[in-house]
Design a protein around this motif. Structure first.
Motif, PDB file in Angstrom:
ATOM      1  N   CYS A   1      -9.074  -5.572   5.580  1.00  0.00           N
ATOM      2  CA  CYS A   1      -9.934  -5.743   4.410  1.00  0.00           C
ATOM      3  C   CYS A   1     -10.266  -7.059   4.490  1.00  0.00           C
ATOM      4  CB  CYS A   1      -9.104  -5.440   2.902  1.00  0.00           C
ATOM      5  SG  CYS A   1      -8.350  -3.858   2.915  1.00  0.00           S
ATOM      6  N   ASN A   2     -10.703  -7.662   5.843  1.00  0.00           N
ATOM      7  CA  ASN A   2     -10.925  -9.060   5.880  1.00  0.00           C
ATOM      8  C   ASN A   2     -10.139  -9.932   5.353  1.00  0.00           C
ATOM      9  OD1 ASN A   2     -13.647 -10.031   7.117  1.00  0.00           O
ATOM     10  ND2 ASN A   2     -13.421 -11.540   5.326  1.00  0.00           N
ATOM     11  N   GLY A   3      -8.742  -9.784   5.544  1.00  0.00           N
ATOM     12  CA  GLY A   3      -7.675 -10.454   5.155  1.00  0.00           C
ATOM     13  C   GLY A   3      -7.117 -10.569   3.938  1.00  0.00           C
ATOM     14  N   ALA A   4      -7.612  -9.417   3.059  1.00  0.00           N
ATOM     15  CA  ALA A   4      -7.240  -9.230   1.810  1.00  0.00           C
ATOM     16  C   ALA A   4      -5.602  -8.604   1.764  1.00  0.00           C
ATOM     17  CB  ALA A   4      -7.949  -8.406   1.050  1.00  0.00           C
ATOM     18  N   ARG A   5      -5.540  -7.718   2.822  1.00  0.00           N
ATOM     19  CA  ARG A   5      -4.236  -7.067   3.159  1.00  0.00           C
ATOM     20  C   ARG A   5      -3.822  -7.420   4.510  1.00  0.00           C
ATOM     21  NH1 ARG A   5      -2.739  -4.074  -0.938  1.00  0.00           N
ATOM     22  NH2 ARG A   5      -4.444  -3.068  -2.457  1.00  0.00           N
ATOM     23  N   LEU A   6      -2.245  -7.499   4.484  1.00  0.00           N
ATOM     24  CA  LEU A   6      -1.502  -7.692   5.658  1.00  0.00           C
ATOM     25  C   LEU A   6      -0.729  -6.612   5.759  1.00  0.00           C
ATOM     26  CD1 LEU A   6      -0.479  -9.121   8.270  1.00  0.00           C
ATOM     27  CD2 LEU A   6       1.064 -10.172   6.537  1.00  0.00           C
ATOM     28  N   LEU A   7      -0.902  -5.632   6.912  1.00  0.00           N
ATOM     29  CA  LEU A   7       0.068  -4.620   7.021  1.00  0.00           C
ATOM     30  C   LEU A   7       1.184  -4.826   7.553  1.00  0.00           C
ATOM     31  CD1 LEU A   7      -2.610  -1.608   7.449  1.00  0.00           C
ATOM     32  CD2 LEU A   7      -1.707  -2.554   5.314  1.00  0.00           C
ATOM     33  N   VAL A   8       2.418  -4.543   7.351  1.00  0.00           N
ATOM     34  CA  VAL A   8       3.584  -4.635   7.890  1.00  0.00           C
ATOM     35  C   VAL A   8       4.267  -3.281   8.369  1.00  0.00           C
ATOM     36  CG1 VAL A   8       5.885  -5.829   8.151  1.00  0.00           C
ATOM     37  CG2 VAL A   8       4.148  -6.919   6.924  1.00  0.00           C
ATOM     38  N   ASP A   9       3.978  -2.924   9.473  1.00  0.00           N
ATOM     39  CA  ASP A   9       4.505  -1.627   9.826  1.00  0.00           C
ATOM     40  C   ASP A   9       3.802  -0.570   9.130  1.00  0.00           C
ATOM     41  OD1 ASP A   9       6.078  -2.528  11.895  1.00  0.00           O
ATOM     42  OD2 ASP A   9       7.804  -2.776  10.550  1.00  0.00           O
ATOM     43  N   GLY A  10       2.550  -0.717   8.732  1.00  0.00           N
ATOM     44  CA  GLY A  10       1.681   0.051   8.064  1.00  0.00           C
ATOM     45  C   GLY A  10       1.890  -0.006   6.622  1.00  0.00           C
ATOM     46  N   GLU A  11       2.668  -0.835   5.951  1.00  0.00           N
ATOM     47  CA  GLU A  11       2.614  -1.047   4.531  1.00  0.00           C
ATOM     48  C   GLU A  11       2.138  -2.274   4.314  1.00  0.00           C
ATOM     49  OE1 GLU A  11       3.552   1.387   2.514  1.00  0.00           O
ATOM     50  OE2 GLU A  11       3.848   2.899   4.204  1.00  0.00           O
ATOM     51  N   SER A  12       1.362  -2.414   3.009  1.00  0.00           N
ATOM     52  CA  SER A  12       0.737  -3.676   2.588  1.00  0.00           C
ATOM     53  C   SER A  12       1.855  -4.516   2.178  1.00  0.00           C
ATOM     54  CB  SER A  12      -0.270  -3.470   1.401  1.00  0.00           C
ATOM     55  OG  SER A  12      -1.004  -4.490   1.009  1.00  0.00           O
ATOM     56  N   ASP A  13       1.658  -5.776   2.552  1.00  0.00           N
ATOM     57  CA  ASP A  13       2.665  -6.870   2.178  1.00  0.00           C
ATOM     58  C   ASP A  13       2.242  -7.331   0.712  1.00  0.00           C
ATOM     59  OD1 ASP A  13       4.317  -8.950   1.649  1.00  0.00           O
ATOM     60  OD2 ASP A  13       3.565 -10.353   3.336  1.00  0.00           O
ATOM     61  N   PRO A  14       3.376  -7.061  -0.639  1.00  0.00           N
ATOM     62  CA  PRO A  14       2.654  -7.457  -1.919  1.00  0.00           C
ATOM     63  C   PRO A  14       2.667  -8.903  -2.069  1.00  0.00           C
ATOM     64  CG  PRO A  14       4.956  -6.806  -1.755  1.00  0.00           C
ATOM     65  CD  PRO A  14       4.335  -6.676  -0.465  1.00  0.00           C
ATOM     66  N   VAL A  15       3.359  -9.772  -1.457  1.00  0.00           N
ATOM     67  CA  VAL A  15       3.639 -11.088  -1.596  1.00  0.00           C
ATOM     68  C   VAL A  15       2.170 -11.605  -1.059  1.00  0.00           C
ATOM     69  CG1 VAL A  15       4.639 -13.278  -0.801  1.00  0.00           C
ATOM     70  CG2 VAL A  15       5.875 -11.358  -1.210  1.00  0.00           C
ATOM     71  N   TRP A  16       1.648 -11.475  -0.011  1.00  0.00           N
ATOM     72  CA  TRP A  16       0.275 -11.629   0.685  1.00  0.00           C
ATOM     73  C   TRP A  16      -0.657 -11.332  -0.414  1.00  0.00           C
ATOM     74  CZ3 TRP A  16      -1.899 -15.277   3.105  1.00  0.00           C
ATOM     75  CH2 TRP A  16      -3.178 -15.492   3.561  1.00  0.00           C
ATOM     76  N   GLU A  17      -0.671 -10.076  -0.835  1.00  0.00           N
ATOM     77  CA  GLU A  17      -1.685  -9.679  -1.790  1.00  0.00           C
ATOM     78  C   GLU A  17      -1.686 -10.493  -2.948  1.00  0.00           C
ATOM     79  OE1 GLU A  17      -3.291  -5.828  -4.426  1.00  0.00           O
ATOM     80  OE2 GLU A  17      -1.658  -5.556  -3.200  1.00  0.00           O
ATOM     81  N   ARG A  18      -0.619 -10.897  -3.586  1.00  0.00           N
ATOM     82  CA  ARG A  18      -0.718 -11.680  -5.071  1.00  0.00           C
ATOM     83  C   ARG A  18      -1.414 -12.925  -4.454  1.00  0.00           C
ATOM     84  NH1 ARG A  18       4.584  -9.183  -5.599  1.00  0.00           N
ATOM     85  NH2 ARG A  18       5.614 -10.972  -4.701  1.00  0.00           N
ATOM     86  N   GLN A  19      -1.242 -13.518  -3.403  1.00  0.00           N
ATOM     87  CA  GLN A  19      -1.767 -14.877  -3.075  1.00  0.00           C
ATOM     88  C   GLN A  19      -3.246 -14.591  -2.913  1.00  0.00           C
ATOM     89  OE1 GLN A  19       0.092 -17.261   0.142  1.00  0.00           O
ATOM     90  NE2 GLN A  19      -1.850 -17.948   0.755  1.00  0.00           N
ATOM     91  N   VAL A  20      -3.768 -13.617  -2.328  1.00  0.00           N
ATOM     92  CA  VAL A  20      -5.089 -13.372  -2.205  1.00  0.00           C
ATOM     93  C   VAL A  20      -5.699 -13.255  -3.433  1.00  0.00           C
ATOM     94  CG1 VAL A  20      -6.741 -11.806  -1.206  1.00  0.00           C
ATOM     95  CG2 VAL A  20      -5.037 -12.377   0.304  1.00  0.00           C
ATOM     96  N   ARG A  21      -5.200 -12.429  -4.419  1.00  0.00           N
ATOM     97  CA  ARG A  21      -5.752 -12.320  -5.626  1.00  0.00           C
ATOM     98  C   ARG A  21      -5.790 -13.597  -6.395  1.00  0.00           C
ATOM     99  NH1 ARG A  21      -7.079  -7.301  -6.645  1.00  0.00           N
ATOM    100  NH2 ARG A  21      -6.347  -5.709  -5.378  1.00  0.00           N
ATOM    101  N   ARG A  22      -4.720 -14.272  -6.444  1.00  0.00           N
ATOM    102  CA  ARG A  22      -4.830 -15.650  -6.946  1.00  0.00           C
ATOM    103  C   ARG A  22      -5.964 -16.507  -6.546  1.00  0.00           C
ATOM    104  NH1 ARG A  22       0.977 -15.537  -6.542  1.00  0.00           N
ATOM    105  NH2 ARG A  22       0.824 -16.834  -4.586  1.00  0.00           N
ATOM    106  N   ASN A  23      -6.189 -16.516  -5.047  1.00  0.00           N
ATOM    107  CA  ASN A  23      -7.303 -17.482  -4.625  1.00  0.00           C
ATOM    108  C   ASN A  23      -8.586 -16.764  -5.073  1.00  0.00           C
ATOM    109  OD1 ASN A  23      -5.423 -18.855  -3.537  1.00  0.00           O
ATOM    110  ND2 ASN A  23      -5.659 -17.900  -1.340  1.00  0.00           N
ATOM    111  N   MET A  24      -8.943 -15.486  -5.044  1.00  0.00           N
ATOM    112  CA  MET A  24     -10.133 -14.731  -5.532  1.00  0.00           C
ATOM    113  C   MET A  24     -10.367 -15.324  -6.964  1.00  0.00           C
ATOM    114  SD  MET A  24      -9.697 -11.007  -3.698  1.00  0.00           S
ATOM    115  CE  MET A  24     -11.145 -10.473  -4.741  1.00  0.00           C
TER     116      MET A  24
END
Length: 277
Positions: free
Chosen positions: A90-113
């Motif tokens: 998702c162009n950096g919006a999600r970081l998959l760790v063993d196929g699962e989205s990292d919620p900590v990274w997603e929260r940071q992305v959404r704050r920045n957006m």
């Protein structure tokens, strides 16, 4: 010294039928391995040379896909060898760790957006309006991170419209990227480079190698210690350069072979005694 390879996928190491035509010679069908299959349709291929080298890189644990693909589009890929434990989608919006989205990274992305851009809903409504008025075939969302409009065939009016859309988007804290038949609209804060930096810190890598073909890869290439781009795509058309970024001699699928071979030279073939930042 530990190195990670942050690599774009489509147009860089895997290719659609249309993208393969960018090269001087088209690969023999027997030399193509389907890697993106959805139902009865194949969307993308790797060459046999690329699949062999990719599997070696994957076995070494150094490769991190960095793609604009959505989570389902990425997960349906049949990449050769061991699945990368980390993937940027998702162009950096999600970081998959063993196929699962990292919620900590997603929260940071959404704050920045939220801090730097117009809302997704506002831009979506504009995209729907353009779809209805300008002859686009479809408008699609990638979750609520960004969207893209598509045409059936590359139209002569599309580059001029992309420039107009870019002016509108820039005033909203968004940006556009024209890739073939797709016109992407993304928040300016949403970038692969930030996700790659996060991954490098996470795995304690002290060297980043990157490759990509589109304007959405530009910051990732600039931030890398060493980078490569193919002699096709948005970056090539706009004359992108950076002191540490090389350009392939080939275009099309042959460029993918060259890129993956270069990745190996930078990592698994790289003598540790001569490595330097």
């Amino acid at each position: 010294m530990s190195t990670v390879i942050a690599t774009d996928l489509d147009g860089t190491v895997l290719f659609s039928e249309r993208a393969m035509a960018a090269g001087a010679t088209r690969p023999d069908p027997a030399d193509l391995v389907p890697v993106d299959i959805d139902g009865d349709r194949t969307y993308a291929y790797m060459t046999t040379a690329t699949t062999t080298r990719w599997a070696e890189l994957a076995a070494a644990g150094v490769v991190v896909p960095a793609t604009t693909r959505s989570v389902p589009q990425y997960l349906r890929l049949r990449l050769p060898g061991r699945a990368p434990s980390l993937a940027i989608v998702c162009n950096g919006a999600r970081l998959l760790v063993d196929g699962e989205s990292d919620p900590v990274w997603e929260r940071q992305v959404r704050r920045n957006m939220a801090a730097a851009a117009a809302t997704f809903d506002a831009v979506w409504q504009q995209g729907v309006d353009w779809h209805g008025r300008r002859g686009f075939a479809a408008v699609r969302a990638v979750e609520d991170f960004f969207l893209y409009l598509t045409v059936e065939t590359r139209e002569a009016w599309l580059p001029d419209f992309a420039a107009e859309a870019g002016e509108w988007a820039g005033a909203c804290g968004w940006r556009v990227s024209l890739q073939g038949r797709k016109l992407y609209l993304l928040p300016s804060s949403l970038d692969k480079a930030a996700a790659v930096a996060h991954v490098a810190e996470r795995v304690a890598a002290d060297r980043v190698v990157a490759g990509g073909d589109s304007l959405l890869d530009a910051d990732m290439l600039r931030a890398a210690d060493a980078a490569i781009r193919p002699a096709h795509g948005e970056l090539h058309l706009t004359g992108f350069t950076a002191p540490h970024c090389r350009t392939t001699a080939s275009a099309g699928a042959a460029a993918g072979d060259e890129i993956v071979r270069w990745y190996g030279e930078q990592t698994i073939d790289r003598p540790t005694s001569t490595a330097s930042r």
